[in-house]
Write an enzyme that holds these catalytic residues in place. Structure first.
Site, PDB file in Angstrom:
ATOM      1  N   GLU A 295       0.872  -1.166   0.000  1.00 48.27           N
ATOM      2  CA  GLU A 295       0.000   0.000   0.000  1.00 48.27           C
ATOM      3  C   GLU A 295       0.914   1.222   0.000  1.00 48.27           C
ATOM      4  OE1 GLU A 295      -2.755   0.137   3.271  1.00 48.27           O
ATOM      5  OE2 GLU A 295      -3.564   2.065   2.598  1.00 48.27           O
TER       6      GLU A 295
ATOM      7  N   ARG B 182       5.256 -12.917   9.609  1.00 46.80           N
ATOM      8  CA  ARG B 182       5.916 -11.621   9.414  1.00 46.80           C
ATOM      9  C   ARG B 182       7.344 -11.683   9.917  1.00 46.80           C
ATOM     10  NH1 ARG B 182       1.998  -7.538   8.819  1.00 46.80           N
ATOM     11  NH2 ARG B 182       3.432  -5.813   9.063  1.00 46.80           N
TER      12      ARG B 182
ATOM     13  N   LYS C 239       4.285   1.103  10.123  1.00 44.84           N
ATOM     14  CA  LYS C 239       4.360   2.308   9.299  1.00 44.84           C
ATOM     15  C   LYS C 239       3.944   3.535  10.088  1.00 44.84           C
ATOM     16  CE  LYS C 239       3.362   0.253   4.779  1.00 44.84           C
ATOM     17  NZ  LYS C 239       2.243  -0.035   3.875  1.00 44.84           N
TER      18      LYS C 239
END
Ligand code: ATP
Ligand code: MG
Length: 588
Positions: free
Chosen positions: A50, A293, A303
């Site tokens: 994204e 992850r 983020k």
């Protein structure tokens, strides 16, 4: 977008090649089986960031997996910008993402955007309505939350759930036409309000948002939700294996629901909006597979937190060498091959864990130990004068560039009667076991002979100069060169060395788990005040002449890189990438 399809082969010649042993994780096993069984003739993957921030070390794992698998199995990998939330997205991020993927050594088959498919997604919404699988709901966001139920209690059906197909189509078209204000209506999937999986409780597929989009401008007043957009984007692109992190495991039933109900592979009419953009007609039934992850201690990788560090000026920007962003660690001196090595070592599994940062640093050390040429630099200079050489003495000594790699060749290092040595290599009152220079003692000057300290010149308590003689029989190649001497120290010729700005970076956080906010503290309370120390040092000319981003081992000091942006041969700037050994001072 490239017109001629090419394989996702590593763009970087030093990237892993097929000669390396085949990797054996469970995802590659699935891919092998799907090829062997004929389920797929070709593999296609995608990396779907994204564009709402910079990529970080965690993304490197996803990139190496998505692009790596495509390359290893002769398939393709698309770079897809998942741009469904225009409020947080920015073209600056889009540029950095592309830069980062290429830097890591990969090239995409096609550059796509989820927004390329807005037309398809809209038609898919109408199809679901016609099938009785979706409805327009007028509940407010608060009411939706109330109706959703909890993990232990089933939800309640929306009073709008049983609208007729005609009414739903009419309302959905009017949503699309921009007739309704933000948040007043949603398109929802009609699945099961009693499902044990909250994601299946009639999830929203579309919401109203009158905002401008970086690619589609003001064309769309409605935007698709993540699960709907992601699953169908995968299908449109003909993705075979859609790899994502474990937090999407609970979303997989919804992913499959969207793919199955819309059935793009058998609904060519829905693909019209992308065919007119010149995209091939190749819809698939993709399979989502989750992996754990990548998380390291001593780092934050959310983020949101990285954005706060930048916005609050706690670091110098996204590419600050202390940041775990790819732009940051690149500037720190991490190499693409070190990151790929780290990802290989960590492997792929379904077990979430917090890895020790030494795995990351160790991969860089091993990579640079093999690849980086050696240079001499002094970062805390003390003058050393050789009294039995004349003040005009100058010569050129030849040094190997790499102790274990002859192909790296040699270089000339200027030598003269005045040198800089490391201040800590001299002690007036040596601690026990000190093997370097002391008053009256001897030390080997790397590659130049044996020096004896005859005189110590001080200014108050500070030692400012060491004077003494170089044993004339001890020069390399001479009879006395092998005389046993305990210590060897490095040096640079004071006349020839180039003054350099040396940035000594250390970990950004003092504690292993900066994300832990127990006791009212936050990650910002754990910032390491000494994470950057800038000193003035001296480097030999062959280091000053480095290209930006060239890495060296400064002998006995650590691995350094010429700063990507600030380094100049006449004003060198070096960043410490990693120390030679895992000796983290703050660790105690
Ligand atoms: P954040 O939650 O910090 O916003 P994200 O996961 O939403 O990150 P995306 O841009 O959506 O970030 O991620 C793109 C791809 O990278 C996704 O497939 C995601 O699963 C993967 N990814 C993100 N973070 C990690 C990580 N730490 N380890 C491995 N893969 C990751
Ligand atoms: Mg995401």
């Amino acid at each position: 977008m490239s017109a001629t399809p090419h394989h996702a082969a590593p763009a970087n010649p030093s990237a892993p090649e097929s000669a390396a042993p085949a990797k054996q994780d469970f995802i590659r096993q699935i891919v092998r089986e799907d090829l062997a069984s004929g389920k797929h003739q070709a593999i296609r993957t995608r990396f779907p960031p994204e564009p709402n921030g910079y990529l970080h070390i965690g993304h490197a794992k996803a990139i190496c997996l998505d692009f790596g698998i495509a390359a290893e199995f002769g398939g393709d990998c698309n770079l897809r910008l998942d741009d469904t939330n225009p409020v947080k997205e920015d073209p600056e991020y889009v540029r950095a993402i592309q830069d980062d993927v290429r830097w890591l050594g990969f090239e995409w088959h096609d550059l796509r955007h989820a927004s390329d498919y807005f037309g398809v997604l809209y038609l898919a919404g109408e199809k679901l309505i016609r099938q009785g699988d979706a409805f327009v709901c007028d509940l407010t966001p608060e009411q939706v939350r109330e109706y959703r139920g909890t993990l232990t209690e089933p939800g309640r059906e929306s009073p709008f759930r049983n609208r007729s197909v005609e009414e739903n189509l009419d309302l959905f078209r009017r949503m699309r036409a921009g007739e309704f204000p933000d948040g007043t209506r949603t398109l929802r999937a009609k699945i099961d309000m009693a499902s044990g999986n909250m994601n299946l409780r009639d999830p929203a597929l579309y919401r109203i948002k009158h905002v401008e989009h970086q690619n589609t401008g003001r064309e769309w007043p409605i935007y698709p939700m993540y699960d709907f957009a992601h699953s169908l984007s995968d299908a449109v692109e003909g993705i075979t294996h859609s790899l994502c992190t474990l937090e999407f495991e609970d979303h997989r039933p919804l992913y499959d629901w969207c793919v199955d109900k819309v059935d793009l592979a058998n609904s060519p009419e829905l693909l019209e909006p992308v065919l007119s953009k010149g995209y091939p007609k190749e819809a698939s039934k993709p399979r989502q597979i989750e992996f754990s992850r990548l998380n390291f201690n001593y780092l934050v990788m959310s983020k949101r937190k990285l954005l706060a560090l930048v916005n609050e000026g706690l670091v110098d920007g996204w590419d600050d060498p202390r940041m775990p962003t790819l732009q940051g660690i690149r500037r720190r001196g991490y190499t693409p091959s070190a990151l790929r090595l780290m990802v290989d070592r960590v492997g792929i599994s379904k077990q979430n864990s917090l890895l020790d940062i030494s795995i990351l640093e160790g991969a860089l050390r091993d990579d640079l130990d093999a690849a980086a040429q050696r240079r001499m630099a002094v970062i805390d200079p003390l003058k050393l004068v050789i009294t039995n050489l004349s003040a005009t003495h100058e010569e050129s000594l030849t040094f190997p560039n790499h102790p274990k790699d002859e192909s790296a060749g040699t270089r000339s290092v200027p030598f003269s009667n005045e040198l800089w040595i490391e201040r800590e290599d001299f002690e007036e009152v040596p601690p026990k076991g000190f093997k370097r220079l002391i008053p009256g003692g001897e030390v080997r000057l790397r590659g130049a002979g044996i020096f004896r300290c005859d005189e110590v010149i001080k200014d108050g308590d500070t030692v400012v100069e060491i004077r003494g003689e170089l044993d004339p029989e001890s020069r390399p190649g001479m009879a006395g060169a092998d005389r046993k001497i305990k210590g060897t120290i490095h040096w640079v010729s004071a006349k020839h060395a180039v003054k350099a700005e040396v940035r000594l970076y250390d970990r950004l956080f003092l504690v292993p788990d900066p994300d832990n906010d127990e006791g009212g503290k936050t990650y910002k309370d754990y910032l390491n005040p000494d994470s950057r120390r800038t000193v003035t040092g001296y480097v030999e000319p062959a280091a000053a002449n480095a290209n930006p981003e060239q890495s060296f081992q400064f002998e006995r000091i650590g691995y350094f890189v010429a700063d990507r942006f600030d380094h100049r041969s006449d004003a060198p700037v070096f960043n410490r990438s990693v120390t030679l050994r895992d000796t983290w001072t703050t660790k105690g």
